[in-house]
Design an enzyme around this catalytic site. Structure first.
Site, mmCIF file in Angstrom:
data_model
loop_
_atom_site.group_PDB
_atom_site.id
_atom_site.type_symbol
_atom_site.label_atom_id
_atom_site.label_comp_id
_atom_site.label_asym_id
_atom_site.label_seq_id
_atom_site.Cartn_x
_atom_site.Cartn_y
_atom_site.Cartn_z
ATOM 1 N N ARG A 88 -74.207 1.046 -3.780
ATOM 2 C CA ARG A 88 -75.584 1.192 -3.312
ATOM 3 C C ARG A 88 -75.883 2.626 -2.893
ATOM 4 O O ARG A 88 -77.007 2.936 -2.506
ATOM 5 C CB ARG A 88 -75.800 0.271 -2.137
ATOM 6 C CG ARG A 88 -76.567 -1.021 -2.528
ATOM 7 C CD ARG A 88 -77.141 -1.517 -1.352
ATOM 8 N NE ARG A 88 -77.971 -2.611 -1.150
ATOM 9 C CZ ARG A 88 -77.705 -3.885 -1.275
ATOM 10 N NH1 ARG A 88 -76.609 -4.313 -1.808
ATOM 11 N NH2 ARG A 88 -78.587 -4.754 -0.870
ATOM 12 N N ARG A 127 -89.123 -16.182 -0.517
ATOM 13 C CA ARG A 127 -87.792 -16.726 -0.798
ATOM 14 C C ARG A 127 -87.331 -17.677 0.313
ATOM 15 O O ARG A 127 -87.514 -17.389 1.496
ATOM 16 C CB ARG A 127 -86.845 -15.519 -0.851
ATOM 17 C CG ARG A 127 -85.733 -15.668 -1.795
ATOM 18 C CD ARG A 127 -85.364 -14.388 -2.454
ATOM 19 N NE ARG A 127 -84.667 -13.441 -1.583
ATOM 20 C CZ ARG A 127 -84.056 -12.365 -2.068
ATOM 21 N NH1 ARG A 127 -84.053 -12.108 -3.351
ATOM 22 N NH2 ARG A 127 -83.463 -11.531 -1.253
ATOM 23 N N ARG A 160 -84.140 -15.710 5.174
ATOM 24 C CA ARG A 160 -83.105 -14.787 5.641
ATOM 25 C C ARG A 160 -83.739 -13.750 6.565
ATOM 26 O O ARG A 160 -84.851 -13.286 6.297
ATOM 27 C CB ARG A 160 -82.514 -14.057 4.425
ATOM 28 C CG ARG A 160 -81.127 -14.504 4.067
ATOM 29 C CD ARG A 160 -80.743 -14.061 2.703
ATOM 30 N NE ARG A 160 -80.825 -12.617 2.504
ATOM 31 C CZ ARG A 160 -80.471 -12.007 1.369
ATOM 32 N NH1 ARG A 160 -80.034 -12.712 0.357
ATOM 33 N NH2 ARG A 160 -80.567 -10.708 1.249
ATOM 34 N N ARG A 171 -86.057 -2.046 3.627
ATOM 35 C CA ARG A 171 -85.000 -2.102 2.606
ATOM 36 C C ARG A 171 -85.440 -1.375 1.332
ATOM 37 O O ARG A 171 -84.633 -0.731 0.671
ATOM 38 C CB ARG A 171 -84.652 -3.566 2.286
ATOM 39 C CG ARG A 171 -83.909 -4.243 3.417
ATOM 40 C CD ARG A 171 -83.815 -5.734 3.201
ATOM 41 N NE ARG A 171 -82.931 -6.097 2.112
ATOM 42 C CZ ARG A 171 -82.939 -7.294 1.522
ATOM 43 N NH1 ARG A 171 -83.794 -8.223 1.899
ATOM 44 N NH2 ARG A 171 -82.094 -7.557 0.565
HETATM 45 P P1 AMP Z 1 -77.993 -8.023 -0.527
HETATM 46 O O1 AMP Z 1 -77.814 -9.488 -0.426
HETATM 47 O O2 AMP Z 1 -77.211 -7.418 -1.663
HETATM 48 O O3 AMP Z 1 -79.444 -7.630 -0.557
HETATM 49 O O4 AMP Z 1 -77.376 -7.380 0.802
HETATM 50 C C1 AMP Z 1 -77.838 -7.727 2.091
HETATM 51 C C2 AMP Z 1 -77.483 -6.641 3.088
HETATM 52 O O5 AMP Z 1 -76.060 -6.458 3.112
HETATM 53 C C3 AMP Z 1 -78.039 -5.261 2.789
HETATM 54 O O6 AMP Z 1 -79.366 -5.097 3.250
HETATM 55 C C4 AMP Z 1 -77.052 -4.364 3.536
HETATM 56 O O7 AMP Z 1 -77.287 -4.383 4.931
HETATM 57 C C5 AMP Z 1 -75.730 -5.073 3.288
HETATM 58 N N1 AMP Z 1 -75.096 -4.597 2.040
HETATM 59 C C6 AMP Z 1 -74.835 -5.313 0.891
HETATM 60 N N2 AMP Z 1 -74.237 -4.555 -0.033
HETATM 61 C C7 AMP Z 1 -74.095 -3.321 0.519
HETATM 62 C C8 AMP Z 1 -73.563 -2.088 0.049
HETATM 63 N N3 AMP Z 1 -73.059 -1.956 -1.177
HETATM 64 N N4 AMP Z 1 -73.602 -1.014 0.907
HETATM 65 C C9 AMP Z 1 -74.095 -1.133 2.144
HETATM 66 N N5 AMP Z 1 -74.637 -2.239 2.644
HETATM 67 C C10 AMP Z 1 -74.639 -3.346 1.844
#
Ligand code: AMP
Length: 225
Positions: A88, A127, A160, A171
């Site tokens: 990311r 969602r 969520r 985000r």
């Molecule tokens: P997601 O379900 O992929 O949208 O991830 C939810 C949250 O998890 C994100 O908003 C971040 O806080 C954390 N997160 C997930 N993947 C990463 C990553 N590769 N680097 C940093 N934070 C992450």
């Protein structure tokens, strides 16, 4: 096949990931799911990640890099894997390159799902996740049949914490600042493929499937178009 799925939150990465792993028979490695599991289990790592996740900001690189490095060593990743939500940041992408080169592996394709911000806000704020099995629905585009989940539980859906509108906007800002630069990074390595993420999940998946079939026949080569 070794694939990375990138895209803004709400671009449909999770939905496409599920279809993709069924198609190419590799495990999905989702750092978001791994962090949520750690949080639910109340592990030290989960507790550390919690405050970042609920604010919609990125968890520090070293935490997620360590998680992914461990996960990639598991034998089910031998035939390949699909990374979803990682890397990311460019720092994570560079760390991943280091991990993969130690393992003598390399990424075949980086699929970037492209969706405009306004569509994302509508998608994410609608969602709903089943409290029991985690299946994700959408109040407008994919409502649960008769308000009950396919796992059998009735009407227990939640939003969520990081899917609330103000958090979604934060985000998205973080995505544009920190994650979008990955496109250039992978374009330079000639592994980037931008996929139009608009339309139904089936339409989007069709684009991905066609691309993978063509690149397979052509022996790899992807571009940014
Ligand atoms: P997601 O379900 O992929 O949208 O991830 C939810 C949250 O998890 C994100 O908003 C971040 O806080 C954390 N997160 C997930 N993947 C990463 C990553 N590769 N680097 C940093 N934070 C992450």
């Amino acid at each position: 096949m070794e694939i990375i799925l990138v895209g803004p939150p709400g671009a449909g990465k999770g939905t496409q990931a599920q279809r993709l792993i069924a198609l190419i028979a590799v495990p999905q490695i989702s750092t978001g799911d791994m962090l949520r599991e750690a949080k639910k289990a109340g592990t030290k790592l989960g507790l550390e990640a919690k405050s970042y996740m609920e604010r919609g900001v990125l968890v520090p690189d070293e935490i997620v890099i360590g998680l992914v490095e461990e996960r990639l060593k598991a034998s089910d990743c031998n035939p390949g894997y699909m990374l979803d939500g990682f890397p990311r940041t460019v720092a994570q992408a560079m760390a991943l390159d280091g991990i993969l080169s130690k393992m003598q592996r390399k990424i075949d394709h980086v699929l970037l799902l492209e969706v405009p911000d306004e569509v994302i806000v509508e998608r994410i704020t609608g969602r709903r996740t089943c409290k029991h099995c985690g299946k994700i629905y959408h109040i407008k585009f994919d409502p649960p049949p008769q308000e009950s989940c396919e796992c059998g539980s009735k009407g227990e859906f939640m939003v969520r914490a990081d899917d609330k509108e103000d958090v979604v906007k934060e985000r998205l800002k973080i995505y544009h600042d920190q994650t979008a630069p990955l496109a250039k990074y992978y374009q330079k390595k000639s592994v980037l493929r931008v996929i139009d993420g608009l339309g139904s999940p089936d339409q989007v998946f069709d684009r991905i499937r066609k691309f993978l079939m063509t690149s397979d026949r052509e022996g790899g080569g992807s571009d940014e178009s």
